[in-house]
Design an enzyme around this catalytic site. Structure first.
Site, short mmCIF file in Angstrom:
data_model
loop_
_atom_site.label_atom_id
_atom_site.label_comp_id
_atom_site.label_asym_id
_atom_site.label_seq_id
_atom_site.Cartn_x
_atom_site.Cartn_y
_atom_site.Cartn_z
N SER A 142 41.16 38.15 38.92
CA SER A 142 40.41 38.95 39.68
C SER A 142 38.82 38.26 39.99
O SER A 142 38.58 37.38 39.23
CB SER A 142 40.01 40.27 38.95
OG SER A 142 38.85 41.16 39.52
N TYR A 155 37.05 44.97 31.23
CA TYR A 155 37.87 44.17 32.39
C TYR A 155 37.31 42.97 32.68
O TYR A 155 38.22 41.97 32.92
CB TYR A 155 37.77 45.27 33.83
CG TYR A 155 38.62 44.90 34.70
CD1 TYR A 155 38.34 44.31 36.07
CD2 TYR A 155 40.12 45.08 34.66
CE1 TYR A 155 39.20 43.81 37.05
CE2 TYR A 155 41.00 44.87 35.60
CZ TYR A 155 40.48 44.28 36.86
OH TYR A 155 41.42 43.57 37.93
N LYS A 159 39.45 39.59 32.30
CA LYS A 159 39.74 38.59 33.24
C LYS A 159 39.12 37.52 33.04
O LYS A 159 39.78 36.11 33.50
CB LYS A 159 39.65 39.17 34.73
CG LYS A 159 40.27 40.35 35.14
CD LYS A 159 41.94 40.05 35.17
CE LYS A 159 42.70 41.22 35.64
NZ LYS A 159 44.34 41.07 36.04
N1 LIG Z 1 43.73 46.38 42.82
C1 LIG Z 1 42.74 45.59 42.88
O1 LIG Z 1 41.73 45.84 43.73
C2 LIG Z 1 42.87 44.28 42.23
C3 LIG Z 1 43.86 44.03 41.06
N2 LIG Z 1 43.71 43.04 40.30
C4 LIG Z 1 44.83 42.73 39.32
O2 LIG Z 1 46.21 42.72 40.00
C5 LIG Z 1 47.16 43.30 38.96
C6 LIG Z 1 47.82 44.36 39.55
O3 LIG Z 1 46.95 45.30 40.03
P1 LIG Z 1 47.34 46.64 40.92
O4 LIG Z 1 48.57 46.12 41.89
O5 LIG Z 1 46.09 46.92 41.41
O6 LIG Z 1 47.73 47.62 39.90
P2 LIG Z 1 48.60 48.91 39.70
O7 LIG Z 1 48.23 49.61 38.54
O8 LIG Z 1 48.84 49.51 41.13
O9 LIG Z 1 50.03 48.44 39.32
C7 LIG Z 1 50.38 47.79 38.01
C8 LIG Z 1 51.72 47.35 37.81
O10 LIG Z 1 51.83 46.86 36.50
C9 LIG Z 1 52.92 47.60 35.69
N3 LIG Z 1 52.78 47.81 34.58
C10 LIG Z 1 51.79 48.30 33.86
N4 LIG Z 1 51.87 48.37 32.46
C11 LIG Z 1 52.94 47.47 32.34
C12 LIG Z 1 53.54 47.15 31.23
N5 LIG Z 1 53.08 47.67 29.90
N6 LIG Z 1 54.62 46.38 31.24
C13 LIG Z 1 55.09 46.05 32.76
N7 LIG Z 1 54.51 46.43 33.47
C14 LIG Z 1 53.48 47.08 33.51
C15 LIG Z 1 53.10 49.08 36.77
O11 LIG Z 1 54.37 49.54 36.64
P3 LIG Z 1 55.18 50.05 35.59
O12 LIG Z 1 54.09 51.61 35.43
O13 LIG Z 1 56.56 50.76 36.25
O14 LIG Z 1 54.95 49.48 34.27
C16 LIG Z 1 52.65 48.57 37.96
O15 LIG Z 1 53.83 47.89 38.63
C17 LIG Z 1 46.30 43.49 37.85
O16 LIG Z 1 46.17 42.52 36.83
C18 LIG Z 1 44.80 43.93 38.32
O17 LIG Z 1 43.97 43.59 37.22
C19 LIG Z 1 42.90 41.89 40.67
C20 LIG Z 1 42.06 42.15 41.56
C21 LIG Z 1 41.96 43.37 42.70
C1 LIG Z 2 38.64 43.47 42.20
C2 LIG Z 2 38.97 43.99 40.71
O1 LIG Z 2 39.74 43.47 40.00
C3 LIG Z 2 38.88 45.41 40.99
O2 LIG Z 2 37.96 45.85 40.08
C4 LIG Z 2 38.23 47.07 39.39
O3 LIG Z 2 37.39 47.64 38.90
C5 LIG Z 2 39.44 47.51 39.88
O4 LIG Z 2 40.26 47.64 38.64
C6 LIG Z 2 40.16 46.03 40.62
O5 LIG Z 2 41.05 45.28 39.76
#
Ligand SMILES: NC(=O)C1=CN([C@@H]2O[C@H](COP(=O)(O)OP(=O)(O)OC[C@H]3O[C@@H](n4cnc5c(N)ncnc54)[C@H](OP(=O)(O)O)[C@@H]3O)[C@@H](O)[C@H]2O)C=CC1
Ligand SMILES: C[C@H](O)[C@@H]1OC(=O)[C@H](O)[C@@H]1O
Length: 250
Positions: A142, A155, A159
């Site tokens: 991130s 967080y 990261k």
């Molecule tokens: N959204 C954003 O703005 C940003 C996100 N990120 C990073 O991107 C990644 C995805 O974020 P985002 O798509 O927003 O997250 P979401 O919360 O929308 O999705 C998370 C995914 O991870 C799965 N998951 C959660 N816990 C587990 C587990 N214990 N085992 C297996 N799968 C798991 C969930 O599915 P299920 O519940 O079915 O297990 C789901 O598919 C993260 O690492 C986040 O930190 C980075 C920058 C920006």
């Molecule tokens: C950009 C980041 O990853 C963003 O910051 C947060 O606090 C959210 O959880 C998103 O992951």
């Protein structure tokens, strides 16, 4: 005259594992890799959702399979993945618990660091032994691995740890021809972040820090994921690919 030729972005014949693929960025990554020709294993806990997504990918002519798996259950991870060969690994599953420093609990710490770091580390350890030369590991980090932010100390720490393990794994695995990079998105509206944008003024505060002036969309990470997975990035390892609209350019 022999003119230089751009390395292929095709992933035909490669097997990819994407964690957290049932929604959000993980689903986008899985779709991107499948559309580039990879056979993609979508891993997450929600088996029904995964089956629906795999059916949709297969209906679109792509190769995909579901793997219901809690990546924090290392016994299950090792049982499911030990010995399986992947050329591409996307460590995407992650979580966040935004809170003021003084309100972060031990349970919060274990939840965030457990999924964002511990699970990434040991799932990678389980898979990497079978990875052939030319493989690519992509850690979904991130922008918050590179900057600080209020109420996000846990967080940001998680990261930042992902960035450190990306660099260290890149150095250690380079001699085997395995590349390790991170992708560092800015805010993208997903089920994780949707609640944040309900807070009055939060969207405006975020947009004020993004020079390109918009939130990320899932499609914004798909090209970078294919690039890092493909021979087009053959000399790229240990790098952090910022997909943040310029947030960290400040
Ligand atoms: N959204 C954003 O703005 C940003 C996100 N990120 C990073 O991107 C990644 C995805 O974020 P985002 O798509 O927003 O997250 P979401 O919360 O929308 O999705 C998370 C995914 O991870 C799965 N998951 C959660 N816990 C587990 C587990 N214990 N085992 C297996 N799968 C798991 C969930 O599915 P299920 O519940 O079915 O297990 C789901 O598919 C993260 O690492 C986040 O930190 C980075 C920058 C920006
Ligand atoms: C950009 C980041 O990853 C963003 O910051 C947060 O606090 C959210 O959880 C998103 O992951």
């Amino acid at each position: 005259m022999r003119l230089p030729t751009t390395p292929s972005l095709s992933l035909e014949g490669r097997c990819a594992l994407v964690t957290g693929a049932s929604q959000g960025i993980g689903l986008a990554a899985a779709c991107a890799l499948a559309q580039a020709g990879a056979k993609v294993t979508l891993a997450a806990r929600n088996a029904q959702r995964l089956d629906e997504l795999v059916e949709a990918l297969q209906a679109a002519g792509h190769q995909a399979e579901a793997l219901a798996l809690d990546v924090q259950d290392l016994v299950a991870v090792r049982q499911a993945l030990q010995g399986r060969r992947f050329e591409i690994l996307v460590n995407n599953a992650g979580t966040n618990r935004p809170k003021p420093l003084g309100q972060v609990s031990d349970e919060d710490y274990k939840a965030v660091m457990g999924l964002n770091v511990h699970a990434v580390y040991f799932l990678t350890q389980t898979v990497v032994g079978q990875m052939p030369e030319g493989s690519s590991i992509i850690n979904v980090s991130s922008q918050m691995g590179h900057v600080g932010a209020a109420n996000r100390s846990l967080y940001c720490a998680s990261k930042s740890a992902v960035e450190g393990l990306t660099r260290a794994m890149a150095v250690e695995l380079g001699p085997r021809g395995i590349r390790v990079n991170s992708i560092c998105p800015t805010f993208i509206e997903t089920p994780m972040t949707k609640p944040f944008f309900q807070e009055p003024g939060f969207l405006e505060s975020v947009l004020a820090k993004i020079p390109l002036g918009r939130l990320g969309q899932l499609e914004d990470v798909m090209g970078p994921i294919v690039f890092l997975a493909s021979p087009a990035s053959a000399l790229v390892t240990g790098s952090a690919l910022m997909v943040d609209g310029g947030w960290t350019a400040h």
